[in-house]
Design a protein around this motif. Sequence first.
Motif, PDB file in Angstrom:
ATOM      1  N   ASN A 261     -39.668  85.409  -1.157  1.00 19.69           N
ATOM      2  CA  ASN A 261     -40.001  85.764   0.474  1.00 19.69           C
ATOM      3  C   ASN A 261     -41.577  85.995   0.468  1.00 19.69           C
ATOM      4  OD1 ASN A 261     -39.399  87.050   3.005  1.00 19.69           O
ATOM      5  ND2 ASN A 261     -37.517  87.669   2.127  1.00 19.69           N
ATOM      6  N   GLY A 262     -41.932  86.284   1.676  1.00 22.89           N
ATOM      7  CA  GLY A 262     -43.410  86.380   1.811  1.00 22.89           C
ATOM      8  C   GLY A 262     -43.790  87.353   2.988  1.00 22.89           C
ATOM      9  N   ASP A 263     -45.144  87.827   2.911  1.00 24.93           N
ATOM     10  CA  ASP A 263     -45.311  88.627   3.692  1.00 24.93           C
ATOM     11  C   ASP A 263     -46.959  88.172   4.150  1.00 24.93           C
ATOM     12  OD1 ASP A 263     -46.585  91.219   4.780  1.00 24.93           O
ATOM     13  OD2 ASP A 263     -45.066  92.279   3.781  1.00 24.93           O
ATOM     14  N   GLN A 264     -46.994  88.486   5.393  1.00 27.69           N
ATOM     15  CA  GLN A 264     -48.474  87.809   6.156  1.00 27.69           C
ATOM     16  C   GLN A 264     -49.397  88.933   6.278  1.00 27.69           C
ATOM     17  OE1 GLN A 264     -47.699  86.266  10.002  1.00 27.69           O
ATOM     18  NE2 GLN A 264     -49.757  85.146  10.214  1.00 27.69           N
TER      19      GLN A 264
ATOM     20  N   LEU B 223     -36.903  77.625 -17.801  1.00 23.19           N
ATOM     21  CA  LEU B 223     -36.821  77.394 -16.102  1.00 23.19           C
ATOM     22  C   LEU B 223     -37.820  77.165 -15.339  1.00 23.19           C
ATOM     23  CD1 LEU B 223     -33.141  78.517 -15.458  1.00 23.19           C
ATOM     24  CD2 LEU B 223     -33.712  75.939 -16.153  1.00 23.19           C
ATOM     25  N   LYS B 224     -38.004  76.373 -14.321  1.00 19.68           N
ATOM     26  CA  LYS B 224     -38.985  76.548 -13.296  1.00 19.68           C
ATOM     27  C   LYS B 224     -38.434  76.468 -11.893  1.00 19.68           C
ATOM     28  CE  LYS B 224     -43.578  74.687 -11.647  1.00 19.68           C
ATOM     29  NZ  LYS B 224     -44.660  73.811 -12.065  1.00 19.68           N
ATOM     30  N   LEU B 225     -38.571  77.547 -11.371  1.00 24.16           N
ATOM     31  CA  LEU B 225     -37.951  77.756  -9.747  1.00 24.16           C
ATOM     32  C   LEU B 225     -38.962  77.263  -8.940  1.00 24.16           C
ATOM     33  CD1 LEU B 225     -36.200  81.283 -10.287  1.00 24.16           C
ATOM     34  CD2 LEU B 225     -35.534  78.771 -10.940  1.00 24.16           C
ATOM     35  N   SER B 226     -38.553  76.732  -7.840  1.00 27.43           N
ATOM     36  CA  SER B 226     -39.151  76.423  -6.661  1.00 27.43           C
ATOM     37  C   SER B 226     -38.675  77.254  -5.443  1.00 27.43           C
ATOM     38  CB  SER B 226     -39.327  74.875  -6.490  1.00 27.43           C
ATOM     39  OG  SER B 226     -39.743  74.340  -7.471  1.00 27.43           O
ATOM     40  N   CYS B 227     -39.818  77.310  -4.526  1.00 26.66           N
ATOM     41  CA  CYS B 227     -39.350  77.915  -3.274  1.00 26.66           C
ATOM     42  C   CYS B 227     -40.237  77.262  -2.325  1.00 26.66           C
ATOM     43  CB  CYS B 227     -39.548  79.468  -3.203  1.00 26.66           C
ATOM     44  SG  CYS B 227     -39.570  80.150  -1.626  1.00 26.66           S
ATOM     45  N   GLU B 228     -39.446  76.391  -1.514  1.00 27.73           N
ATOM     46  CA  GLU B 228     -40.183  75.814  -0.213  1.00 27.73           C
ATOM     47  C   GLU B 228     -40.039  76.460   0.903  1.00 27.73           C
ATOM     48  OE1 GLU B 228     -38.692  71.916   0.010  1.00 27.73           O
ATOM     49  OE2 GLU B 228     -40.048  71.554   1.995  1.00 27.73           O
ATOM     50  N   PHE B 229     -41.344  76.615   1.623  1.00 26.55           N
ATOM     51  CA  PHE B 229     -41.479  77.425   2.850  1.00 26.55           C
ATOM     52  C   PHE B 229     -41.774  76.778   3.869  1.00 26.55           C
ATOM     53  CE2 PHE B 229     -43.302  81.513   4.343  1.00 26.55           C
ATOM     54  CZ  PHE B 229     -44.090  81.178   5.471  1.00 26.55           C
ATOM     55  N   SER B 230     -41.008  77.066   5.192  1.00 21.89           N
ATOM     56  CA  SER B 230     -41.325  76.341   6.362  1.00 21.89           C
ATOM     57  C   SER B 230     -41.277  77.196   7.559  1.00 21.89           C
ATOM     58  CB  SER B 230     -40.384  75.350   6.409  1.00 21.89           C
ATOM     59  OG  SER B 230     -38.897  75.592   6.567  1.00 21.89           O
ATOM     60  N   GLY B 231     -41.513  76.867   8.642  1.00 24.45           N
ATOM     61  CA  GLY B 231     -41.606  77.531   9.937  1.00 24.45           C
ATOM     62  C   GLY B 231     -42.913  78.385  10.332  1.00 24.45           C
ATOM     63  N   ARG B 232     -43.704  78.757   9.171  1.00 23.80           N
ATOM     64  CA  ARG B 232     -45.041  79.314   9.615  1.00 23.80           C
ATOM     65  C   ARG B 232     -46.090  78.532   8.686  1.00 23.80           C
ATOM     66  NH1 ARG B 232     -42.711  80.784  13.404  1.00 23.80           N
ATOM     67  NH2 ARG B 232     -42.246  82.856  14.226  1.00 23.80           N
ATOM     68  N   THR B 233     -47.204  79.268   8.947  1.00 24.17           N
ATOM     69  CA  THR B 233     -48.514  78.703   8.068  1.00 24.17           C
ATOM     70  C   THR B 233     -48.449  79.168   6.756  1.00 24.17           C
ATOM     71  OG1 THR B 233     -49.712  78.309   9.990  1.00 24.17           O
ATOM     72  CG2 THR B 233     -50.931  78.151   8.071  1.00 24.17           C
ATOM     73  N   PHE B 234     -47.917  78.362   5.709  1.00 25.32           N
ATOM     74  CA  PHE B 234     -47.725  79.128   4.407  1.00 25.32           C
ATOM     75  C   PHE B 234     -48.744  79.709   3.921  1.00 25.32           C
ATOM     76  CE2 PHE B 234     -45.806  79.303   0.355  1.00 25.32           C
ATOM     77  CZ  PHE B 234     -46.434  78.943  -0.760  1.00 25.32           C
ATOM     78  N   SER B 235     -49.829  79.144   3.809  1.00 23.06           N
ATOM     79  CA  SER B 235     -51.178  79.551   3.486  1.00 23.06           C
ATOM     80  C   SER B 235     -51.911  81.001   3.782  1.00 23.06           C
ATOM     81  CB  SER B 235     -52.406  78.582   3.425  1.00 23.06           C
ATOM     82  OG  SER B 235     -52.462  78.406   4.925  1.00 23.06           O
TER      83      SER B 235
ATOM     84  N   VAL C 220     -39.611  82.126   9.815  1.00 22.83           N
ATOM     85  CA  VAL C 220     -39.678  81.485   8.375  1.00 22.83           C
ATOM     86  C   VAL C 220     -38.214  81.103   7.812  1.00 22.83           C
ATOM     87  CG1 VAL C 220     -40.429  82.324   6.107  1.00 22.83           C
ATOM     88  CG2 VAL C 220     -41.781  82.948   8.069  1.00 22.83           C
ATOM     89  N   GLN C 221     -38.344  79.947   7.113  1.00 24.11           N
ATOM     90  CA  GLN C 221     -37.094  79.539   6.457  1.00 24.11           C
ATOM     91  C   GLN C 221     -37.494  79.394   4.845  1.00 24.11           C
ATOM     92  OE1 GLN C 221     -35.711  76.116   8.223  1.00 24.11           O
ATOM     93  NE2 GLN C 221     -34.376  77.477   9.776  1.00 24.11           N
ATOM     94  N   LEU C 222     -36.716  79.772   3.925  1.00 26.06           N
ATOM     95  CA  LEU C 222     -36.884  79.823   2.397  1.00 26.06           C
ATOM     96  C   LEU C 222     -36.031  79.018   1.715  1.00 26.06           C
ATOM     97  CD1 LEU C 222     -37.783  83.465   2.463  1.00 26.06           C
ATOM     98  CD2 LEU C 222     -39.326  81.730   2.302  1.00 26.06           C
ATOM     99  N   ALA C 223     -36.044  78.273   0.776  1.00 23.98           N
ATOM    100  CA  ALA C 223     -35.101  77.326   0.179  1.00 23.98           C
ATOM    101  C   ALA C 223     -35.575  77.343  -1.217  1.00 23.98           C
ATOM    102  CB  ALA C 223     -35.136  75.688   0.738  1.00 23.98           C
ATOM    103  N   GLU C 224     -35.001  78.140  -2.180  1.00 25.13           N
ATOM    104  CA  GLU C 224     -35.070  78.098  -3.509  1.00 25.13           C
ATOM    105  C   GLU C 224     -34.321  77.200  -4.339  1.00 25.13           C
ATOM    106  OE1 GLU C 224     -35.040  82.427  -1.501  1.00 25.13           O
ATOM    107  OE2 GLU C 224     -33.926  80.598  -1.742  1.00 25.13           O
ATOM    108  N   SER C 225     -34.725  76.851  -5.193  1.00 21.10           N
ATOM    109  CA  SER C 225     -34.158  75.791  -6.142  1.00 21.10           C
ATOM    110  C   SER C 225     -34.547  75.663  -7.547  1.00 21.10           C
ATOM    111  CB  SER C 225     -34.367  74.258  -5.584  1.00 21.10           C
ATOM    112  OG  SER C 225     -35.897  74.134  -5.613  1.00 21.10           O
ATOM    113  N   GLY C 226     -33.873  75.125  -8.528  1.00 21.37           N
ATOM    114  CA  GLY C 226     -34.422  75.010  -9.645  1.00 21.37           C
ATOM    115  C   GLY C 226     -33.553  75.975 -10.696  1.00 21.37           C
TER     116      GLY C 226
END
Length: 124
Positions: free
Chosen positions: A97-100, A18-30, A2-8
């Motif tokens: 962060n995320g938890d499957q 403010l509105k923050l975003s977190c782009e998730f990659s490397g696994r199935t986000f859903s 998993v890779q996480l990229a916060e911005s905003g």
Amino acid sequence: QVQLAESGGGSVQAGGSLKLSCEFSGRTFSNYHMGWYRQPPGKEREFVAAISSAGGSKYYADSVRFRFFISRDNAKNTVYLQMNSLKPEDTAVYYCNGDQTSYDALERGEYAYWGQGTQVTVSS
């Protein structure tokens, strides 16, 4: 992995938004329940908000309830944090962060990997 990229993040005056975003990659986000966390200067990282994998369940730390709102777009692999009525005590580096496997575990935030975070500074 998993890779996480916060911005905003940014600098705002008290009462601003403010509105923050977190782009998730490397696994199935859903498949992942997602959370937002923050680390104020000189303090430990703390839980802010969580959202279930399909977006149907959300919960918040008492300190941000009714001011912050978490949402997600599974088509864009992104989780958001809308922050309103910001206070100086909201100043922190914000992380996602995320938890499957466990939605409840998000509140503990016991994860080995973290992204770089995004700085939010609120001036009075």
